[in-house]
Design an enzyme around this catalytic site. Structure first.
Site, PDB file in Angstrom:
ATOM      1  N   HIS A 511      -9.747 -41.572  12.195  1.00 39.61           N
ATOM      2  CA  HIS A 511      -8.567 -40.863  11.704  1.00 39.61           C
ATOM      3  C   HIS A 511      -8.010 -41.515  10.438  1.00 39.61           C
ATOM      4  O   HIS A 511      -6.814 -41.797  10.354  1.00 39.61           O
ATOM      5  CB  HIS A 511      -7.474 -40.842  12.777  1.00 39.61           C
ATOM      6  CG  HIS A 511      -7.858 -40.148  14.035  1.00 39.61           C
ATOM      7  ND1 HIS A 511      -7.166 -40.337  15.226  1.00 39.61           N
ATOM      8  CD2 HIS A 511      -8.842 -39.251  14.307  1.00 39.61           C
ATOM      9  CE1 HIS A 511      -7.721 -39.599  16.163  1.00 39.61           C
ATOM     10  NE2 HIS A 511      -8.744 -38.937  15.633  1.00 39.61           N
ATOM     11  N   PRO A 512      -8.809 -41.764   9.406  1.00 41.34           N
ATOM     12  CA  PRO A 512      -8.254 -42.382   8.195  1.00 41.34           C
ATOM     13  C   PRO A 512      -7.324 -41.420   7.465  1.00 41.34           C
ATOM     14  O   PRO A 512      -7.539 -40.204   7.438  1.00 41.34           O
ATOM     15  CB  PRO A 512      -9.498 -42.698   7.359  1.00 41.34           C
ATOM     16  CG  PRO A 512     -10.511 -41.684   7.799  1.00 41.34           C
ATOM     17  CD  PRO A 512     -10.246 -41.483   9.263  1.00 41.34           C
TER      18      PRO A 512
END
Length: 593
Positions: A511-512
Site C-alpha cells: 500500500h505505498p
C-alpha cells in the site's frame, strides 16, 4: 494482500533492462489490441495525455472521454490485460501476477534498517488495469476520520462528507445501496459466501473477546470484525480496466497505448506540453493541448516527475537533469502498511491446504474455468476487521485479514498441514520513506526506502498486534479447530522476542502512497485540485497524492480520488456532501474495546 499459492518471489533487480516494446492500440471495444508496426497513433495534440493505465488512469480515461469533443491518450508501460490469462482474472490465482514479472514492476526496497536490513518486496502493476489487475481484490475504503484529517490539513473538499458521494458513484454493490454504499456504478463489489466455518469462528471469537461485530466495515461502522468485500463479479476479478476502461474503448476520441514507457514530461517554460515515451526502442512524443496527468502510482509518478526536472533542484542537477520546478517534496513522505501473521494448526481438514496441492489446484481451476465457481472464484479474504490497539485511540488503528490456510505472505512457506492465520498490521504508521532516482535512465528501477519501523510507536503497534491476535485465537469459538500455534510460535513470548520475530518476518501490505502529497506547505507536491505546484498543465492523480495513508487497503480510495479529480479537471460541480453518520466507539477515550 498476499497470495494463496506456493510461488517464490523474484529476486531483487536494482536496474532492470528495458523490455522489448511493440506498439498496440486498443480501439473499437476490443479486449486485445490490434498490433501495428511503426507509428500506430498519429501525432496530434490530444487534449489530455494520461500516463499510467492503472486504477486512477482507467477512471480518468473514461470520465474525460465522455465528452466526444475531448481527445484523450492513455499510455501504459505494461501489456494488455489479456482476457485468456487466468493469472489476472481468477481471484484465487492472485499469487501468480503478484510474484511474477509478466504484469509487475517487481520492485524491491533498499536494505531497511528497521527490519534487519532486509530488502522488502514492492510489487506494482505493469499492465492495463495497473495494480488493480494484480492486487488482492480487497475492497476497503478507510475510515471517515482519515478524510476529515485530510481536510484539516488545509485541503477543502476532501472531508468524508465530501468524498463519500464519490465512493458511492464508483460502486455497484451486490447487496444493494444504502446511505453509505452505492449501486449502479462501474465497480462490482461482492461479499464472500464465507462457507468455511473458520470465517464464522474468527468473527465470533472477536465478539467473545469483547469486540463488536460490524455488518459493513465500509458503511456506518468500520470498527469490529465481520465479512469483507472484494472487487469481483461472477467469479472474476473486476479491475479498474474492466470497470472503467472497457466501457470507454469504443469511443473514437480515446486512444489506449500499452507497452509505452513514458520517459519524461516535456515542458515549454512552466507548462507541461506533452510526454516523451519509448516504443520498440524508438522515441515518440505525445502533445497535450490542455493537460498532462500522471497516474503511475506512488513509485512511478514521483520517478517520472524527477526524470522531467520536477523535484529537489540540487539532486536533479547532480544527475544532469534540467530543473523545470524546484519541489523538494517530490518522492518524500513515502508511507506503507506493514503486516505480520499469527498462524495456528487446524485440527480438522477444512482449510485451503488440500486445494493448494496439485490435484486440488487442478480441481479448483476446472471449476473456475467451467462454472466460475469453487475455490478459484474467491480471493479467500472473506473475514476480517478493524480494532483499536489501546484506549485513547479514536478510530481503529489495526486491521485484520483472516484466511483459512497457514503460509507466508509471499505465497511460499506453505505449512505441511492444515492451518489458519490472521494477517494483522497498523493502519497509520509514523515512519516515512522516500523514492529517488538512481540515474537519469528512465528504464532503471528507482531507489526506494520505506524506513519501516523507525519509530517506537510503530514497533509497539506491531507488538500489540501479536498480543491481541493471540487473545482472539484463544477464545472458545476456535476450540473445535485450534491446534498448536505455528507462528510466532510458543517460544516467542516476551516483548523482545516478539520484536525480533516482527523484524525478521514483517512484510509490506503493498500500500505505498504519499510521495506527491497534496498540501499547501513548501514540501507539498500537489494542491487540493491535484495540480503540481510550480507548473502549469500538469497534475498527479493516484495514491501518491494522499497526504496521509488511510486506514485500510488503498485501491478503493484511489478510485474515489480519481473520480473526484475528473470533476476537478473538467470543472464539474461536486455532488452535495453526504450527511450519513459515522460510528465512533463511545468509550474510546478510556477503553481499548
Amino acid at each position: 494482500m498476499r497470495a494463496l499459492e506456493q510461488i517464490p518471489g523474484p529476486t531483487p533487480r536494482p536496474a532492470p533492462a528495458a523490455r522489448p516494446r511493440t506498439r498496440a492500440v486498443l480501439r473499437a471495444g476490443s479486449h486485445e489490441p490490434r498490433i501495428r508496426r511503426g507509428s500506430a497513433v498519429k501525432r496530434e495534440p490530444w487534449d489530455y495525455v494520461i500516463v499510467g493505465a492503472g486504477s486512477a488512469g482507467c477512471v480518468l480515461a473514461n470520465r474525460l472521454s465522455e465528452d466526444a469533443s475531448v481527445r484523450v491518450l492513455l499510455l501504459e508501460a505494461g501489456p494488455p490485460d489479456h482476457r485468456w490469462d487466468f493469472r489476472i482474472h481468477m481471484p484465487g490465482a492472485l499469487a501468480r501476477p503478484l510474484m511474477g514479472e509478466a504484469y509487475n514492476w517487481a520492485y524491491h526496497s533498499e536494505p531497511e534498517p528497521g527490519v534487519d536490513g532486509r530488502r522488502v518486496y514492492c510489487p506494482r502493476g505493469r499492465v492495463i488495469g495497473g495494480s488493480s489487475s494484480i492486487n488482492g481484490m480487497v475492497y476497503i475504503r478507510g475510515h471517515a476520520r482519515d478524510y476529515d484529517g485530510w481536510a484539516a490539513r488545509g485541503l477543502p473538499g476532501w472531508s468524508y462528507a465530501e468524498v463519500l458521494p464519490y465512493f458511492r458513484r464508483c460502486e455497484d454493490r451486490g447487496r444493494g445501496a444504502d446511505p453509505w454504499r452505492g449501486a449502479g456504478g462501474p465497480l462490482h463489489v461482492s461479499t464472500g459466501a464465507s462457507t468455511n466455518p473458520l470465517f464464522d469462528a474468527f468473527i465470533e471469537a472477536g465478539r467473545q473477546a469483547g469486540y463488536p461485530v460490524t455488518e459493513d466495515m465500509n458503511g456506518h461502522q468500520q470498527e469490529g470484525l465481520g465479512r469483507m468485500d472484494m472487487t469481483t463479479w461472477r467469479g472474476r476479478r473486476w479491475s479498474a480496466a474492466r470497470a472503467w476502461l472497457d466501457p470507454a474503448r469504443r469511443r473514437p476520441n480515446l486512444d489506449v497505448v500499452p507497452r509505452a514507457l513514458a520517459t519524461r514530461v516535456r515542458f515549454e517554460g512552466r507548462r507541461a506540453a506533452g510526454v516523451d515515451y519509448l516504443e520498440r526502442g524508438r522515441s515518440r512524443t505525445a502533445d497535450a493541448a490542455r493537460e498532462v496527468i500522471l497516474a503511475g502510482g506512488a513509485i512511478n509518478s514521483p520517478q517520472l516527475l524527477l526524470l522531467s526536472g520536477v523535484g529537489p533542484a540540487d539532486e536533479l542537477r547532480r544527475l544532469g537533469i534540467d530543473v523545470a520546478a524546484d519541489l523538494p517534496g517530490v518522492g518524500e513522505n513515502l508511507q506503507d502498511h506493514l503486516e505480520i501473521y499469527v498462524q495456528h494448526a487446524c485440527t480438522r481438514p477444512i482449510t485451503l491446504y488440500s486445494a493448494l496441492k496439485p490435484f486440488g489446484m487442478l480441481k479448483a481451476g476446472l471449476s473456475w474455468y467451467l462454472f466460475r465457481g469453487g475455490a478459484g472464484a474467491s480471493n479467500q479474504f472473506e473475514a476480517g476487521g478493524f480494532i483499536r490497539s489501546r484506549a485513547g485511540v479514536e478510530h481503529p488503528d489495526l486491521q485484520y485479514h483472516f484466511i483459512p490456510v497457514a503460509m507466508r505472505y509471499d505465497g511460499s512457506g506453505l505449512r505441511g498441514r492444515h492451518g489458519f492465520q490472521a494477517h494483522v498490521g497498523p493502519m497509520r504508521p509514523e515512519s516515512r520513506g522516500r523514492v529517488r532516482l538512481r540515474s537519469a535512465d528512465p528504464r532503471a528501477a528507482p531507489h526506494i526506502l520505506f524506513n519501516y519501523l523507525s519509530t517506537g510507536r510503530d514497533r509497539r503497534e506491531l507488538r500489540d498486534s501479536v498480543h491481541l491476535t493471540r487473545e482472539i485465537f484463544a477464545q472458545k469459538a476456535f476450540d473445535p479447530w485450534r491446534g498448536e500455534e505455528l507462528a510466532p510460535g510458543p517460544g516467542v513470548r516476551s516483548d523482545d522476542e516478539i520484536d525480533a520475530f516482527v523484524r525478521e518476518n514483517v512484510e509490506s501490505a503493498f500500500h505505498p502512497c504519499g510521495t506527491c502529497r497534496m498540501g499547501t506547505d513548501d514540501r507539498a507536491v500537489t494542491d487540493g485540485e491535484t495540480r503540481v505546484h510550480g507548473t502549469e498543465g500538469l497534475r498527479v492523480v493516484d495514491a501518491s497524492i494522499m497526504p496521509a495513508i488511510v486506514s485500510g487497503n488503498l485501491n478503493a480510495p484511489t478510485l474515489m480520488l480519481a473520480e473526484k479529480a475528473a470533476d476537478l479537471i473538467l470543472g464539474r460541480p461536486p455532488p452535495p456532501p453526504s450527511n450519513a453518520p459515522v460510528w465512533i466507539a463511545p468509550n474510546w477515550r478510556t477503553a481499548q474495546r
